[in-house]
Structures are given as structure tokens and as C-alpha cells.
Design an enzyme around this catalytic site. Structure first.
Site, PDB file in Angstrom:
ATOM      1  N   LYS A 195       0.846  -1.196   0.000  1.00  0.00           N
ATOM      2  CA  LYS A 195       0.000   0.000   0.000  1.00  0.00           C
ATOM      3  C   LYS A 195       0.880   1.244   0.000  1.00  0.00           C
ATOM      4  O   LYS A 195       1.523   1.565   0.992  1.00  0.00           O
ATOM      5  CB  LYS A 195      -0.929   0.055   1.209  1.00  0.00           C
ATOM      6  CG  LYS A 195      -2.039   1.114   1.007  1.00  0.00           C
ATOM      7  CD  LYS A 195      -2.668   1.581   2.297  1.00  0.00           C
ATOM      8  CE  LYS A 195      -1.923   2.726   2.919  1.00  0.00           C
ATOM      9  NZ  LYS A 195      -1.982   3.984   2.116  1.00  0.00           N
ATOM     10  N   GLU A 251       3.258   7.612  15.877  1.00  0.00           N
ATOM     11  CA  GLU A 251       1.862   7.478  16.308  1.00  0.00           C
ATOM     12  C   GLU A 251       1.154   6.374  15.540  1.00  0.00           C
ATOM     13  O   GLU A 251       0.496   5.507  16.125  1.00  0.00           O
ATOM     14  CB  GLU A 251       1.134   8.812  16.117  1.00  0.00           C
ATOM     15  CG  GLU A 251      -0.327   8.775  16.492  1.00  0.00           C
ATOM     16  CD  GLU A 251      -1.045  10.072  16.170  1.00  0.00           C
ATOM     17  OE1 GLU A 251      -2.236  10.188  16.548  1.00  0.00           O
ATOM     18  OE2 GLU A 251      -0.445  10.961  15.530  1.00  0.00           O
ATOM     19  N   GLU A 270       9.703   1.417  10.844  1.00  0.00           N
ATOM     20  CA  GLU A 270      10.721   2.472  10.720  1.00  0.00           C
ATOM     21  C   GLU A 270       9.977   3.775  10.901  1.00  0.00           C
ATOM     22  O   GLU A 270       9.194   4.188  10.047  1.00  0.00           O
ATOM     23  CB  GLU A 270      11.420   2.389   9.351  1.00  0.00           C
ATOM     24  CG  GLU A 270      12.748   3.137   9.303  1.00  0.00           C
ATOM     25  CD  GLU A 270      12.604   4.526   8.739  1.00  0.00           C
ATOM     26  OE1 GLU A 270      12.499   5.475   9.545  1.00  0.00           O
ATOM     27  OE2 GLU A 270      12.598   4.672   7.510  1.00  0.00           O
ATOM     28  N   CYS A 304      12.937  11.171   7.947  1.00  0.00           N
ATOM     29  CA  CYS A 304      12.931  10.789   9.359  1.00  0.00           C
ATOM     30  C   CYS A 304      14.318  10.928   9.969  1.00  0.00           C
ATOM     31  O   CYS A 304      14.460  11.014  11.184  1.00  0.00           O
ATOM     32  CB  CYS A 304      12.387   9.378   9.541  1.00  0.00           C
ATOM     33  SG  CYS A 304      13.062   8.180   8.383  1.00  0.00           S
ATOM     34  N   GLU A 401       8.614  15.769  16.023  1.00  0.00           N
ATOM     35  CA  GLU A 401       9.161  15.642  14.679  1.00  0.00           C
ATOM     36  C   GLU A 401       8.377  16.573  13.759  1.00  0.00           C
ATOM     37  O   GLU A 401       7.188  16.360  13.502  1.00  0.00           O
ATOM     38  CB  GLU A 401       9.060  14.201  14.179  1.00  0.00           C
ATOM     39  CG  GLU A 401       9.699  14.016  12.814  1.00  0.00           C
ATOM     40  CD  GLU A 401       9.574  12.589  12.306  1.00  0.00           C
ATOM     41  OE1 GLU A 401      10.518  12.115  11.666  1.00  0.00           O
ATOM     42  OE2 GLU A 401       8.522  11.964  12.558  1.00  0.00           O
TER      43      GLU A 401
END
Length: 500
Positions: A195, A251, A270, A304, A401
């Protein structure tokens, strides 16, 4: 600041025809609309215009894809010898190279990154990843053990594929993240339900064409487009998916881990990061300025591993920060397809609003905006590269973040490595960090103290297909890339034979 938002003149006619054409999902070797008939719009983040519509897959579509993947896993894919799998994966890599211009333009069109980064970086890295794992397909061996028990024994292990792998990839590196997951899964003999992110599904759908052209058996790779709360959630909880792999926010990663408990499927995650960029007093200032700028602003900060917290020794702080600010102010913002663009838009209106809200909250809490600090232009989702100083550890801009071209800068006086490591580790994340110094001893000592999955020294955002990548703490579970990624898609079976 002038922002160039229209790059349609750079769009190859073949890419334009593909993007504006009819899009369906690849399930069981057939291209299908969603069962519900629903679609979702794909936007050009440079101007907010709709460029395509793709199926909005839901649980019923995931069911079909999982069934097709299971049939392929139990059928033709399991009967292929490893060398045959390797040849197919290698052929797929060759096709990625051959279609490199198409893939690069699609990538930059839908996610907004500069075309040079797509053409010269992400697309070649995608092909290289498939070649690397093609080589591993024939090298997944077990081992024999010497048994301590009395009697005559022959004991050995087998390394077997997990089965059907559900893979959910993000929008910041749509092709590279696809390769990080699909390539090792194919090498180990798994089948796949993929996906892509709802913001960037087009590159994955074009990749599906290449899977067909390479000659993979039907159902080995299935691609379901849709929203995370529908298709992604259905995959995470599906009782016939054996393994789920996810790259995205911490989250959502926690939600996926909870959903996966239904059948205790294997999970790899990750997740987010808040990487420190530590510049010691002896660092090469020119190198540090260039490296810290790239760490913060590469891919509009949508990485990230982005270096979002600068710790710079006070004796060189002013020089380093003035150099980074000067570079930030000179970056040319524009649509990803424009060859002159150096900084593209962030991916969506929602993301832009979140970034500017966090900047505003930082300013309201007493932080100082050195440069940037606001939206650029009034068309598209552009944010000015932003440097924030005078921050405190409890501020949201220091804790959360941001996932945009924003960095918080702090000077330090004492090069006590324990103190530096404590400050660098003062975050719930632990994905990456960088150290800038000419002191090899300090570099090694500090690298050992920092709690993150990757520590770069005199570089940042450097990845190689041979290097495992993943996080400590709330930055995730497991390692992608390198030989360790194969562990995510295999399980060990022990066979013990008592000899007569």
C-alpha cells in the site's frame, strides 16, 4: 522570495499521459477498480491542483489482494528455485533503470522533490536495492549444529519465508521505500500486498507495470491504493497476512503494532526521528555548514533522519549559523519538475499547516526565528527554510518531529562528551545523528554514547544498500537494508533427526 509553481512544460508527454490516464490496482495479476468504486485524488504539491484519481481501496480490496498473495505463495512462487527468483528481481532492476526518466518525473510530480534528487538519487538507488537483494536470493542458508545429547544426531536449520507480507510505505521517498521493503521480501520468497501512501500512489502503480513486464507470477506483487485508515488498517489487522512492514510516524506505528496482535504477525517499523547534528569546535567549518544545511533542508526536511537539532560549539557557532542561514536564504524554491528548483514543496496542505503551526508555537514560547519561519508564496505547499534559536528543551519545536525544512540551533561551551550525549539523547526518538569533527577519538567515543540506529560522522543522510537502517527507542523495530533486512522476511525452522 519568488516561488516557481508551474513546471508543466518540463513534463514528458508519456508521463503526462500516464498520470492523467485511468488508474486501477494490481491484484492477482489483474488491474481492478476498488470494490466500492471509490477513488481518491492525487495533488501536485507545487500548486495544489488535482493531477490524477486512483482507487480508494478498502478492506474488501485488501481481502482480494491477500487471497491472491496467498495463492501465489502456496503455488507458483514457492516452486521457483532461488536462482529463478534472483533473475526476475534483477530483470526488474534493469526495467527500473530503463524507465528511469518516467519514474523520476512521476516521483517529483507527485511528491514535489527536485527532479535532480529523483533522477540522480532515488531512482538509481531503487534499482541498486533490487540488484543487491537479487544476489541474496541464492544465499539464504541454514546451518548444521553439533548436538550435546547422547546418541547419534543430525540437526540443522532451514531459513524459510514468512509468507504474505503487508507493506505500507510513506510519501517522502516513495520509490526508495518501496524498494527497501519489496526487494528483500521477494528475495526471501515472500509474496506482497503493497500500500503506497495516498499522497504518492502513482510511482507504485507504474512500478506494477514493470513487475508485469519482468514476468513475475500473478499475485506475487499486489498493489492496493487507498487511505491509511481504511486499506492500511485492514492490512494491519488481516488474519492472513503473516508480516507487516511500515514506515511512517511513530503514532501510526503504535496503532499498527496494536492491530497486528490479532494473529501475532511479525512487525517491523521504521518511524520518526529528531536527529541531532553535533558540530565540535575543531570541525571543518565549510564542510559543517554544507553538511548541516543538507541535513536540515534536504527533501524539504521531509526525512525521518533529518538533522533538526543543531548543537554547535560556541567558538564557531556564529560562523556556522551565519553560513547555514546564508545557504537557506539562497535556496531556490519551486516545483519538483523544474530543473532549477533546489527546495520543493512539502507534500500537502495539512503538512504545511502543521509545520507553520509548530514554528508559530515556538515563536510564541520565546524562540527566535533567525531566518524563514513562514509559508513561501500563496500557491502550493511551500515553507521557507527556517532556523530557530533561543529554544528550550521543553518547547514543541524541540520535542516533536516537524518533518519540514526547520531546524533548532543551540550553542554549547563544554566539549564534555557525556553532557553532549545527554543533550543529543534527550528525545523519545533514536533514529539517526551526525557528528562533525576532525578528532577521530572524540568521534568514536561520542558515536558510542548516542542512542540512535545510525551515527554519521562528517556526513548526514548517507545511506547505502549494504548498511542496516532503523531506530532505537520510539524510532522503530527492526532494520532495513543490508543483510539484516532479510531477517524481517524469514523465520528459522530447526530440524533434529535421531539417527538409528
Amino acid at each position: 522570495m519568488t516561488v516557481h509553481t508551474d513546471a508543466s512544460k518540463y513534463l514528458d508527454p508519456k508521463v503526462s499521459a500516464f498520470v492523467s490516464g485511468k488508474h486501477e490496482m494490481l491484484i492477482g495479476g489483474k488491474w481492478r477498480p476498488s470494490v466500492s468504486g471509490k477513488t481518491l485524488d492525487v495533488l501536485d504539491p507545487a500548486n495544489g491542483k488535482v493531477i490524477a484519481a486512483v482507487p480508494a481501496g478498502e478492506a474488501a480490496d485488501v481481502d482480494l489482494a491477500v487471497k491472491a498473495a496467498r495463492e501465489a505463495f502456496n503455488g507458483p512462487w514457492s516452486r521457483l528455485v532461488p536462482a529463478a527468483r534472483a533473475k526476475l528481481i534483477w530483470k526488474l532492476a534493469d526495467l527500473i533503470d530503463q524507465h528511469g526518466l518516467m519514474l523520476a518525473q512521476i516521483n517529483s510530480y507527485e511528491c514535489g522533490k527536485p527532479i535532480g534528487d529523483s533522477r540522480n538519487g532515488e531512482v538509481p538507488f531503487t534499482a541498486e536495492t533490487f540488484r543487491y537483494y537479487a544476489g541474496w536470493a541464492t544465499k539464504l542458508n541454514g546451518e548444521a549444529m553439533t548436538i550435546n545429547a547422547p546418541g547419534d544426531w543430525h540437526a540443522y536449520t532451514r531459513r524459510e519465508p514468512v509468507g504474505v507480507a503487508g507493506q505500507i510505505i510513506p510519501w517522502n521517498f516513495p520509490l526508495a521505500m518501496l524498494a527497501w521493503k519489496v526487494a528483500p521480501a521477494l528475495a526471501t520468497g515472500c509474496t506482497i500486498v503493497l500500500k503506497p501512501a495516498e499522497q504518492t500512489p502513482l510511482g507504485a502503480l507504474y512500478f506494477g507495470r514493470l513487475v508485469e513486464e519482468a514476468g513475475f507470477p500473478e499475485g506475487v506483487v499486489n498493489i492496493v491504493t487507498g487511505f491509511g485508515e481504511a486499506a492500511g488498517a485492514a492490512m494491519s489487522a488481516h488474519p492472513d497476512i503473516d508480516k507487516i512492514a511500515f514506515t511512517g510516524s511513530t503514532e501510526v506505528g503504535k496503532m499498527i503494532a496494536r492491530a497486528a496482535t490479532g494473529n501475532l504477525k511479525k512487525v517491523s517499523l521504521e518511524l520518526g526521528g529528531k536527529a541531532p547534528t553535533i558540530v565540535l569546535g575543531d570541525a571543518d567549518i565549510e564542510m559543517a555548514v554544507a553538511g548541516a544545511s543538507s541535513a536540515a533542508f534536504f527533501n524539504a526536511g521531509q526525512s525521518c533522519g533529518a538533522g533538526t537539532r543543531f548543537f554547535v560549539h560556541r567558538k564557531i557557532y556564529d560562523k556556522v549559523m551565519s553560513g547555514v542561514a546564508e545557504r537557506a536564504e539562497k535556496l531556490r524554491l519551486g516545483a519538483g519538475l523544474d530543473p532549477a528548483s533546489e527546495l520543493g514543496p512539502v507534500v500537502s496542505q495539512q503538512q504545511m499547516e502543521r509545520i507553520t503551526r509548530l514554528i508559530s508555537e515556538g515563536r510564541g514560547s520565546g524562540a527566535e526565528i533567525v531566518t524563514g519561519g513562514e509559508r513561501a508564496g500563496d500557491v502550493g505547499y511551500f515553507v521557507k527554510p527556517t532556523i530557530i534559536s533561543s529554544t528550550t528543551p521543553e518547547m514543541a519545536v524541540m520535542r516533536e518531529e516537524i518533518f519540514g525544512p526547520v531546524v533548532c540551533a543551540m550553542p554549547f561551551d563544554d566539549e564534555d562528551l557525556e553532557t553532549l550525549a545527554q543533550d543529543a539523547n534527550d528525545t523519545e526518538y533514536g533514529l539517526a545523528a551526525s557528528i562533525w569533527t576532525n578528532n577521530l577519538g572524540a568521534a568514536h567515543k561520542l558515536a558510542a554514547k548516542i542512542k540512535s540506529g545510525t551515527v554519521w560522522i562528517n556526513c548526514h543522510n548517507f545511506n547505502d544498500v549494504t548498511m542496516p537502517f532503523g531506530g532505537f527507542k520510539q524510532s522503530g523495530w527492526g532494520r532495513e537494508l543490508g543483510a539484516q533486512a532479510l531477517d524481517l522476511y524469514t523465520q528459522t525452522k530447526t530440524v533434529a533427526i535421531r539417527l538409528p
